[in-house]
Design a protein around this motif. Structure first.
Motif, PDB file in Angstrom:
ATOM      1  N   HIS A 185       1.648   3.644   2.078  1.00 58.63           N
ATOM      2  CA  HIS A 185       2.249   4.269   3.262  1.00 58.63           C
ATOM      3  C   HIS A 185       3.777   4.168   3.252  1.00 58.63           C
ATOM      4  O   HIS A 185       4.349   3.117   2.956  1.00 58.63           O
ATOM      5  CB  HIS A 185       1.691   3.644   4.543  1.00 58.63           C
ATOM      6  CG  HIS A 185       0.309   4.136   4.861  1.00 58.63           C
ATOM      7  ND1 HIS A 185      -0.519   3.485   5.728  1.00 58.63           N
ATOM      8  CD2 HIS A 185      -0.372   5.214   4.404  1.00 58.63           C
ATOM      9  CE1 HIS A 185      -1.680   4.158   5.806  1.00 58.63           C
ATOM     10  NE2 HIS A 185      -1.601   5.203   5.006  1.00 58.63           N
TER      11      HIS A 185
ATOM     12  N   ASP B 143      -0.963  -3.980   6.436  1.00 58.19           N
ATOM     13  CA  ASP B 143      -1.711  -3.370   7.536  1.00 58.19           C
ATOM     14  C   ASP B 143      -3.200  -3.728   7.581  1.00 58.19           C
ATOM     15  O   ASP B 143      -3.921  -3.273   8.468  1.00 58.19           O
ATOM     16  CB  ASP B 143      -1.539  -1.848   7.504  1.00 58.19           C
ATOM     17  CG  ASP B 143      -0.098  -1.444   7.793  1.00 58.19           C
ATOM     18  OD1 ASP B 143       0.727  -2.350   8.069  1.00 58.19           O
ATOM     19  OD2 ASP B 143       0.211  -0.251   7.743  1.00 58.19           O
TER      20      ASP B 143
ATOM     21  N   HIS C  95       0.851  -1.192   0.000  1.00 61.61           N
ATOM     22  CA  HIS C  95       0.000   0.000   0.000  1.00 61.61           C
ATOM     23  C   HIS C  95       0.887   1.242   0.000  1.00 61.61           C
ATOM     24  O   HIS C  95       2.119   1.130   0.039  1.00 61.61           O
ATOM     25  CB  HIS C  95      -1.018  -0.020   1.146  1.00 61.61           C
ATOM     26  CG  HIS C  95      -0.436   0.008   2.528  1.00 61.61           C
ATOM     27  ND1 HIS C  95       0.290  -1.042   3.067  1.00 61.61           N
ATOM     28  CD2 HIS C  95      -0.485   0.958   3.509  1.00 61.61           C
ATOM     29  CE1 HIS C  95       0.648  -0.738   4.307  1.00 61.61           C
ATOM     30  NE2 HIS C  95       0.208   0.483   4.604  1.00 61.61           N
TER      31      HIS C  95
ATOM     32  N   HIS D 183      -7.575  -0.220   4.815  1.00 65.56           N
ATOM     33  CA  HIS D 183      -6.644   0.534   5.650  1.00 65.56           C
ATOM     34  C   HIS D 183      -6.239   1.814   4.914  1.00 65.56           C
ATOM     35  O   HIS D 183      -6.131   2.880   5.518  1.00 65.56           O
ATOM     36  CB  HIS D 183      -5.450  -0.360   5.960  1.00 65.56           C
ATOM     37  CG  HIS D 183      -4.250   0.342   6.491  1.00 65.56           C
ATOM     38  ND1 HIS D 183      -4.223   0.929   7.729  1.00 65.56           N
ATOM     39  CD2 HIS D 183      -3.026   0.569   5.941  1.00 65.56           C
ATOM     40  CE1 HIS D 183      -3.027   1.473   7.914  1.00 65.56           C
ATOM     41  NE2 HIS D 183      -2.291   1.284   6.842  1.00 65.56           N
TER      42      HIS D 183
ATOM     43  N   ASP E 290       6.025   3.836   5.471  1.00 67.15           N
ATOM     44  CA  ASP E 290       6.733   2.825   6.274  1.00 67.15           C
ATOM     45  C   ASP E 290       6.774   1.451   5.598  1.00 67.15           C
ATOM     46  O   ASP E 290       7.328   0.498   6.153  1.00 67.15           O
ATOM     47  CB  ASP E 290       6.152   2.716   7.695  1.00 67.15           C
ATOM     48  CG  ASP E 290       4.670   2.411   7.732  1.00 67.15           C
ATOM     49  OD1 ASP E 290       3.925   2.921   6.878  1.00 67.15           O
ATOM     50  OD2 ASP E 290       4.244   1.650   8.616  1.00 67.15           O
ATOM     51  N   HIS E 291       6.185   1.345   4.399  1.00 68.62           N
ATOM     52  CA  HIS E 291       6.221   0.090   3.639  1.00 68.62           C
ATOM     53  C   HIS E 291       6.925   0.239   2.294  1.00 68.62           C
ATOM     54  O   HIS E 291       7.127  -0.759   1.600  1.00 68.62           O
ATOM     55  CB  HIS E 291       4.794  -0.441   3.426  1.00 68.62           C
ATOM     56  CG  HIS E 291       4.121  -0.794   4.715  1.00 68.62           C
ATOM     57  ND1 HIS E 291       4.008  -2.093   5.186  1.00 68.62           N
ATOM     58  CD2 HIS E 291       3.556  -0.004   5.670  1.00 68.62           C
ATOM     59  CE1 HIS E 291       3.406  -2.084   6.352  1.00 68.62           C
ATOM     60  NE2 HIS E 291       3.114  -0.831   6.684  1.00 68.62           N
TER      61      HIS E 291
HETATM   62 ZN    ZN Z   1      -0.168   1.477   6.523  1.00 69.55          ZN
END
Ligand code: ZN
Length: 259
Positions: free
Chosen positions: A83, A209, A81, A190, A85-86
């Motif tokens: 975000h 997530d 996805h 999410h 942090d990924h």
């Molecule tokens: Zn996320």
């Protein structure tokens, strides 16, 4: 009964756990700039990496782990996805094909350049916001989060946004000699678009997530009902092992707890 075991690769950024033959969960160590869990799958003939952490240094360590454990660098990298942090470790996989949903590609293109610009111009003062947190566990989580952000700021001078190369709409299948891996999306829950990697032969999924274990969920879409609908579809996969985006490796029961 879990048949999860440690593997002989030590990283300061994550703990690597073997979930099944050739399938590894990279569970982050908090505050190291990794933040969101990742994974490695030896498909047989090709190596796949699932998500790339919050900064390039842990992603580099993940790349080295993939090389050590599977004997080859990754061919495919998934971005579950949009975000940061990924996906902020993407750049270390310069010779791999990065895959996401079409919508995730659009969201990454729309949001992440502005986010990087904003952080470069005005580093957030997280200590200020965390100052009044009294609960010791919340305090600890805040401190780890601040350390993750500080690691990201330290990486900023060389951090480059690398977008996916290949996108899909609903389902994409990797046919390895050892595993068939289905990259699936049930839409947005999410975020406006979330993908999971399903290994049907071993009833295992990297859920990012969509499922978080021992971790309070957060959402950036307006309709949590869509997330519930997705969790029902993930539950229908009858999973034995769940590798979540945050928290330790779980089981199918954690899909129901999340609901
Ligand atoms: Zn996320």
């Amino acid at each position: 009964m879990m048949d999860i075991s440690r593997v002989p690769f030590e990283s300061p950024y994550f703990q690597l756990e073997q979930v099944a033959e050739g399938v590894y969960a990279a569970i982050v160590r908090g505050g190291t700039g990794a933040w969101g869990n990742a994974g490695i799958v030896d498909l047989g003939g090709e190596t796949l990496v699932f998500d790339t952490f919050f900064t390039p240094p842990p992603a580099q360590s993940l790349r080295e782990a993939a090389q050590t454990l599977t004997g080859r660098p990754p061919t495919y990298v998934i971005n579950s996805h949009c975000h940061s942090d990924h996906v902020f470790g993407n750049q270390v996989f310069d010779d791999a094909v990065i895959v996401s949903t079409t919508r995730t590609y659009e969201l990454m293109s729309e949001r992440l350049p502005a986010m990087l610009e904003e952080v470069r111009a005005h580093p957030p003062s997280l200590e200020e916001a965390a100052r009044d947190v009294q609960d010791p566990r919340m305090r600890r989580d805040q401190d780890l989060l601040i350390a993750d952000y500080r690691a990201m700021e330290a990486a900023l001078p060389t951090l480059q946004l690398r977008l996916p190369d290949l996108t899909f709409e609903r389902r994409m299948v990797f046919h390895g000699a050892r595993y068939k891996a289905e990259l699936l999306t049930f839409g947005g829950g999410h975020t406006p678009s979330d993908a999971i990697l399903h290994l049907p032969a071993i009833a295992t999924a990297f859920t990012a997530d969509i499922v978080q274990v021992d971790f309070h969920p957060s959402t950036d879409i307006a309709n949590p009902d869509e997330w519930l609908d997705i969790l029902e579809q993930v539950d229908n996969l009858a999973l034995k092992h769940v590798i979540p985006g945050h928290g330790p490796v779980g089981t199918g029961e954690h899909v129901r707890i999340m609901r």
